[in-house]
Design an enzyme around this catalytic site. Structure first.
Site, PDB file in Angstrom:
ATOM      1  N   ASP A  30       9.875 -19.545 -24.947  1.00  0.00           N
ATOM      2  CA  ASP A  30      10.065 -20.795 -25.680  1.00  0.00           C
ATOM      3  C   ASP A  30       9.321 -20.834 -27.000  1.00  0.00           C
ATOM      4  O   ASP A  30       8.226 -20.312 -27.133  1.00  0.00           O
ATOM      5  CB  ASP A  30       9.621 -21.979 -24.814  1.00  0.00           C
ATOM      6  CG  ASP A  30      10.655 -22.304 -23.746  1.00  0.00           C
ATOM      7  OD1 ASP A  30      11.804 -22.576 -24.117  1.00  0.00           O
ATOM      8  OD2 ASP A  30      10.314 -22.234 -22.546  1.00  0.00           O
ATOM      9  N   GLU A  70      19.703 -30.202 -18.073  1.00  0.00           N
ATOM     10  CA  GLU A  70      18.790 -29.120 -17.725  1.00  0.00           C
ATOM     11  C   GLU A  70      17.377 -29.676 -17.867  1.00  0.00           C
ATOM     12  O   GLU A  70      16.998 -30.140 -18.948  1.00  0.00           O
ATOM     13  CB  GLU A  70      19.023 -27.969 -18.708  1.00  0.00           C
ATOM     14  CG  GLU A  70      18.442 -26.647 -18.296  1.00  0.00           C
ATOM     15  CD  GLU A  70      18.542 -25.613 -19.428  1.00  0.00           C
ATOM     16  OE1 GLU A  70      17.623 -24.798 -19.537  1.00  0.00           O
ATOM     17  OE2 GLU A  70      19.525 -25.635 -20.199  1.00  0.00           O
TER      18      GLU A  70
END
Lengths: 413, 265
Positions: free
Chosen positions: B62, B51
């Protein structure tokens, strides 16, 4: 006094869209919390007990209704304009932000949340959130960019005195945009016990709707007050500064979907000029994109990366603008213009000297548009202009002094 | 072979080997524009799916590690075009599926159609979408579906069964189960205690391959979750290892060894 209304408006749609704007572009973790919030709010917006609580707090704690003041000495500078100032600066804590904070804190209480988080730029929303947290006995964390902490030291100290924890945000541009990212990250992490009090008409659905509804008390009062003062005359022009756009939407909302609405003008922060690239004028100088959960006009580059906004006023220093304003702009329901930093300073000085009122730098952008407005519409019959005086300027004195010294070469940037 | 097929095949192959699939994440252009390619190669020799994160200015899903890596990559000039160039070079050497993790504004700003075409031309097999819930993605689902690009939506600990079903139906590659309420980043194993119950809940309403991520930072956590999920995603821990200049091949090999399923009793 009659209770304020939180009645439904034609927009947003059930999916949280104003035309194509709005929506819920957030991590999946938050979707159930947004559903819970929307359903709680839809249940309470027409609940007489909730409306009574909201109205009572606004009257007895915030000090509403705020005055609608006919500024004759200011008007004398602009022949053809009859200017009224909606004195949100006289509210408890010194700005319109408290209206929304009270509404959301009431919601948080009804939903059983014990902890609130908020983001802040100029610190006005942070102070409002810290204030209602103290009033309701809730824990409060406010995220603020380190650049804004420097520019708005007074408000940082106020929040701390009110018992809030101010967390400094260093990432990205270290301003309101990044404080908002950090508040959302906090909320994702503590979603089960935390209520996110967002400060403007931005963010994922249902926030743009509920912040608008809570702020619409501004426009509701203007309608009552103008009827009292001027009989059947309604305003010809509604004028307000626009960052995320909550004070403007608060003034516009009760008029926006009427068949005969006044001319509605939102003034964005033009910074050093749209051409310079250093500005915060998302509608005048941006394009449609997605940030903080909503589709809206936004400043970003060809890669889709969000561009840093620039404004002398920390509260307008945001690269996006609320989805409903984006909708108004695209549909031509309201017009959006930009006033540069220096125009805002001129507007601030003029109001201070002509009326003895020191406005916030954010608000000063709306004042800075008066010369252009007079050129555009001042020639005909007298026009009633209602300008939302969204906040007071005490917080900006230190930064203005610094800028003046910098211009005189006494200190360095 | 379409992206969807390649992604699905990776899960099937790992299962046949008695393992959960190992999905490794690295931010594009990190630790530096020059080193990204060789780091990705080291990972591709160990993982079942790579990924690659498209660095974004406002990665609100995040935690600090991936935020910092994204900011650094952007400061050093990362762009979609450069990243897709790297992917194309990797694709020429490896058959391991490669997915792009991206926030929505970069997709929107190019136009969904063009973004999907650019990805496919570079050999990207799928997209992982951290800020695009399935109900906001109807047009992207159509555009990607028509061309076999695999989409991955997220399910969270807070998701209702209806939301899990929605995300699973829309996920053509695999479904990404977020293990904790929070952002990406390393957490203690205690935080993962809710995961087994969540996996059971997802299994009841979804049949797509299920990968679990967020907070899996070491072989021990990887081993624990490999017993339950079809795949495990390790992100921040790899980015952190890249920052320290560790050999990512060795790092990922230890994780891969931990994905082995114990014989059921």
């Amino acid at each position: 006094m009659q209770p304020y209304s939180l009645a439904a408006q034609p927009w947003p749609s059930a999916a949280g869209r104003f035309g194509r704007f709005g929506g819920r572009y957030v991590p999946e973790t938050l979707i159930p919390a947004l559903d819970e919030l929307a359903s709680a709010y839809l249940g309470l917006r027409a609940d007489p007990a909730f409306l009574a609580d909201f109205t009572q707090l606004l009257r007895e704690y915030v000090g509403r209704p705020s005055l609608l003041y006919r500024a004759q000495r200011l008007s004398a500078r602009y022949p053809g304009l009859d200017i009224y100032l909606k004195r949100e600066d006289l509210n408890h804590t010194g700005a319109h932000k408290i209206n929304n904070a009270v509404g959301q804190a009431l919601l948080a209480k009804r939903m059983g949340k014990r902890r609130i988080v908020a983001e802040t730029g100029a610190g006005q929303h942070g102070v409002a959130a810290a204030t209602v947290a103290a009033l309701f006995g809730l824990d409060c964390v406010v995220y603020m960019g380190s650049e804004d902490i420097r520019r708005q030291a007074l408000n940082v100290r106020r929040m701390e005195l009110l018992g809030a924890e101010v967390r400094e945000v260093h990432s990205g541009t270290a301003t309101l945009k990044d404080a908002t990212n950090e508040a959302i990250r906090d909320w994702v992490t503590r979603v089960r016990d935390t209520f996110y009090i967002i400060g403007s008409v931005v963010g994922p659905h249902p926030y743009p709707m509920l912040v608008r509804d809570f702020q619409s008390v501004i426009g509701q009062e203007v309608r009552w007050q103008l009827r009292e003062q001027r009989g059947d005359r309604q305003p010809d022009v509604l004028l307000a500064c626009v960052g995320g756009g909550s004070n403007a939407i608060g003034l516009f909302a009760p008029y926006a979907y009427l068949p005969e609405r006044p001319r509605m003008i939102g003034v964005e922060a033009g910074g050093e000029g749209i051409q310079s690239g250093h500005h915060a004028a998302s509608i005048s100088g941006g394009k449609v994109g997605v940030l903080h959960g909503a589709m809206m006009y936004l400043l970003y580059d060809s890669e889709g990366q969000i561009l840093p906004a620039h404004s002398i006023s920390a509260g307008l220093d945001y690269p996006g603008v609320g989805p409903e304003h984006s909708f108004f702009a695209e549909q031509g329901l309201a017009e959006y213009v930009a006033v540069e930093d220096r125009g805002a300073i001129a507007g601030m000085e003029l109001l201070a000297r002509s009326e003895g009122i020191l406005p916030a730098l954010e608000t000063a952008h709306a004042l800075g548009y008066l010369p252009e407005l007079q050129r555009r519409i001042g020639g005909g019959p007298e026009q009633i202009v209602v300008l939302n005086l969204s906040g007071r300027g005490d917080k900006d004195v230190a930064e203005l002094t610094r800028l003046r010294q910098m211009a005189a070469g006494e200190v360095r940037a | 072979m379409s992206g969807v097929d390649r992604v699905r095949a990776a899960f099937t192959a790992a299962a046949r080997q008695g393992r959960a699939a190992l999905l490794g994440y690295l931010t594009g252009g990190y630790p530096s524009p020059e080193q990204f390619g060789s780091c990705a190669e080291q990972l591709l020799r160990q993982v079942d799916l790579l990924e690659v994160g498209l660095p974004y200015s406002d990665p609100l899903g995040d935690g600090p590690v991936i935020q910092a890596s994204s900011q650094q990559a952007l400061e050093r000039g990362a762009t979609l075009e450069l990243l897709l160039g790297e992917v194309a070079a990797l694709r020429a050497q490896f058959s391991v599926p490669i997915a792009l993790m991206t926030y929505y504004n970069p997709i929107w700003s190019r136009g969904e159609e063009q973004f999907v075409q650019l990805c496919l031309a570079a050999g990207v097999d799928g997209l992982v979408l951290p800020d695009l819930p399935a109900d906001e993605a109807s047009s992207l689902i159509q555009v990607a579906g028509a061309r076999g690009l695999a989409l991955t939506f997220l399910a969270a600990p807070t998701s209702t069964s209806a939301r899990i079903e929605l995300a699973a139906r829309a996920s053509s590659g695999f479904l990404y189960l977020v293990s904790v309420t929070g952002v990406t980043g390393m957490r203690s194993r205690e935080a993962l205690s809710e995961v087994p119950g969540m996996i059971e809940r997802v299994r009841r309403c979804s049949s797509v391959p299920l990968a679990v991520g967020f907070g899996i930072s070491d072989p021990e956590a990887a081993a624990q979750l490999s017993q339950l999920a079809d795949g495990i995603v390790v992100g921040s821990a790899i980015v952190e290892a890249a920052r320290r200049g560790e050999d990512l091949g060795n790092f990922a090999a230890a994780l891969r060894a931990a994905t082995t399923r114990y014989p059921s009793v």
